[in-house]
Design a protein around this motif. Sequence first.
Motif, PDB file in Angstrom:
ATOM      1  N   ALA A 160       1.379  87.372  52.545  1.00 33.15           N
ATOM      2  CA  ALA A 160       1.983  86.513  51.522  1.00 33.15           C
ATOM      3  C   ALA A 160       1.550  85.050  51.686  1.00 33.15           C
ATOM      4  O   ALA A 160       1.230  84.376  50.705  1.00 33.15           O
ATOM      5  CB  ALA A 160       3.508  86.623  51.576  1.00 33.15           C
ATOM      6  N   ALA A 161       1.517  84.561  52.924  1.00 30.04           N
ATOM      7  CA  ALA A 161       1.084  83.182  53.157  1.00 30.04           C
ATOM      8  C   ALA A 161      -0.387  83.006  52.777  1.00 30.04           C
ATOM      9  O   ALA A 161      -0.774  81.978  52.218  1.00 30.04           O
ATOM     10  CB  ALA A 161       1.310  82.789  54.615  1.00 30.04           C
ATOM     11  N   GLY A 162      -1.189  84.006  53.045  1.00 26.84           N
ATOM     12  CA  GLY A 162      -2.601  83.953  52.679  1.00 26.84           C
ATOM     13  C   GLY A 162      -2.810  83.918  51.182  1.00 26.84           C
ATOM     14  O   GLY A 162      -3.680  83.194  50.671  1.00 26.84           O
TER      15      GLY A 162
ATOM     16  N   TYR B 150       0.435  71.509  55.826  1.00 31.38           N
ATOM     17  CA  TYR B 150       1.506  72.471  56.073  1.00 31.38           C
ATOM     18  C   TYR B 150       0.945  73.894  56.117  1.00 31.38           C
ATOM     19  O   TYR B 150       0.027  74.232  55.372  1.00 31.38           O
ATOM     20  CB  TYR B 150       2.572  72.391  54.981  1.00 31.38           C
ATOM     21  N   HIS B 151       1.535  74.703  56.962  1.00 30.49           N
ATOM     22  CA  HIS B 151       1.156  76.105  57.006  1.00 30.49           C
ATOM     23  C   HIS B 151       1.722  76.781  55.758  1.00 30.49           C
ATOM     24  O   HIS B 151       2.871  76.531  55.372  1.00 30.49           O
ATOM     25  CB  HIS B 151       1.710  76.777  58.270  1.00 30.49           C
ATOM     26  N   PRO B 152       0.932  77.636  55.110  1.00 25.94           N
ATOM     27  CA  PRO B 152       1.448  78.300  53.900  1.00 25.94           C
ATOM     28  C   PRO B 152       2.743  79.073  54.128  1.00 25.94           C
ATOM     29  O   PRO B 152       3.570  79.150  53.214  1.00 25.94           O
ATOM     30  CB  PRO B 152       0.305  79.238  53.506  1.00 25.94           C
TER      31      PRO B 152
ATOM     32  N   ARG C 279       9.822  73.074  48.506  1.00 29.80           N
ATOM     33  CA  ARG C 279       9.884  71.645  48.146  1.00 29.80           C
ATOM     34  C   ARG C 279       8.690  70.878  48.703  1.00 29.80           C
ATOM     35  O   ARG C 279       8.378  69.789  48.228  1.00 29.80           O
ATOM     36  CB  ARG C 279      11.173  71.014  48.669  1.00 29.80           C
ATOM     37  N   ARG C 280       8.006  71.424  49.697  1.00 29.28           N
ATOM     38  CA  ARG C 280       6.859  70.747  50.315  1.00 29.28           C
ATOM     39  C   ARG C 280       5.531  71.051  49.601  1.00 29.28           C
ATOM     40  O   ARG C 280       4.499  70.500  49.957  1.00 29.28           O
ATOM     41  CB  ARG C 280       6.761  71.119  51.778  1.00 29.28           C
ATOM     42  N   LYS C 281       5.574  71.918  48.607  1.00 26.63           N
ATOM     43  CA  LYS C 281       4.336  72.287  47.898  1.00 26.63           C
ATOM     44  C   LYS C 281       3.634  71.095  47.250  1.00 26.63           C
ATOM     45  O   LYS C 281       2.402  71.011  47.289  1.00 26.63           O
ATOM     46  CB  LYS C 281       4.616  73.378  46.862  1.00 26.63           C
ATOM     47  N   PRO C 282       4.358  70.134  46.633  1.00 29.82           N
ATOM     48  CA  PRO C 282       3.645  68.981  46.062  1.00 29.82           C
ATOM     49  C   PRO C 282       2.877  68.177  47.119  1.00 29.82           C
ATOM     50  O   PRO C 282       1.758  67.721  46.855  1.00 29.82           O
ATOM     51  CB  PRO C 282       4.765  68.146  45.422  1.00 29.82           C
ATOM     52  N   GLU C 283       3.448  68.022  48.317  1.00 30.87           N
ATOM     53  CA  GLU C 283       2.741  67.325  49.399  1.00 30.87           C
ATOM     54  C   GLU C 283       1.478  68.093  49.790  1.00 30.87           C
ATOM     55  O   GLU C 283       0.417  67.509  50.017  1.00 30.87           O
ATOM     56  CB  GLU C 283       3.633  67.174  50.624  1.00 30.87           C
ATOM     57  N   MET C 284       1.599  69.413  49.865  1.00 29.73           N
ATOM     58  CA  MET C 284       0.451  70.257  50.192  1.00 29.73           C
ATOM     59  C   MET C 284      -0.630  70.106  49.133  1.00 29.73           C
ATOM     60  O   MET C 284      -1.814  70.004  49.453  1.00 29.73           O
ATOM     61  CB  MET C 284       0.899  71.714  50.323  1.00 29.73           C
ATOM     62  N   MET C 285      -0.224  70.075  47.864  1.00 30.43           N
ATOM     63  CA  MET C 285      -1.212  69.942  46.797  1.00 30.43           C
ATOM     64  C   MET C 285      -1.954  68.616  46.901  1.00 30.43           C
ATOM     65  O   MET C 285      -3.176  68.567  46.736  1.00 30.43           O
ATOM     66  CB  MET C 285      -0.543  70.081  45.416  1.00 30.43           C
TER      67      MET C 285
END
Length: 187
Positions: free
Chosen positions: A57-59, A153-155, A163-169
């Motif tokens: 799932a993370a992949g 961030y690790h997926p 909530r951390r997805k925008p930072e990852m993007m």
Amino acid sequence: MTWEELEQSCRTCEKCELCRTRTNTVFGVGNRKTGILFVGEAPGEQEDLKGEPFVGAAGKLFDRFLEAVDIPREDIYIANILKCRPPKNRDPLPAEEDACIGYLQAQIDLIRPPLVVCLGRIAAMRLIKPDFRITKEHGIWVKKDNYEICAVYHPSLLLRDPRRKPEMMEDMKLIAQRYAVLKGLGY
């Protein structure tokens, strides 16, 4: 050491206790002539079953980030610090990292990527600095040896904390910009 010799050595490794519980070693996958190497911490259950990193799932989430910034997965190389799955996906033990880090170092030496991206704090703490703080230092590039390195961030964290997805993007966009420059130079 050649790729084949390194992979065979990894496949038969018994340097730590994880060799007793693995289904497969998870050596790494991708373009061995890439300009960018992504490094996670250790295989999970799906990776152990398939023998390939970041297929669970993370992949799949990681693949979506790559697609969003136009980095084809087949252009990159993906590996982990550990090549065997820790029981119940627990964090790697320092002794396990010590036993396995030589394989990753040999992969880095063979690829010689100008960019290395750590996926998560465990990889960053091993490859960047022991007191790395992912929430404060993600996306910050530092020069190390013959390459630049940063962490994102690790997926799997993003699956637990969307909530951390925008930072990852934002981090992935900057990685894609650096990678595009390298591709323009022939990587």
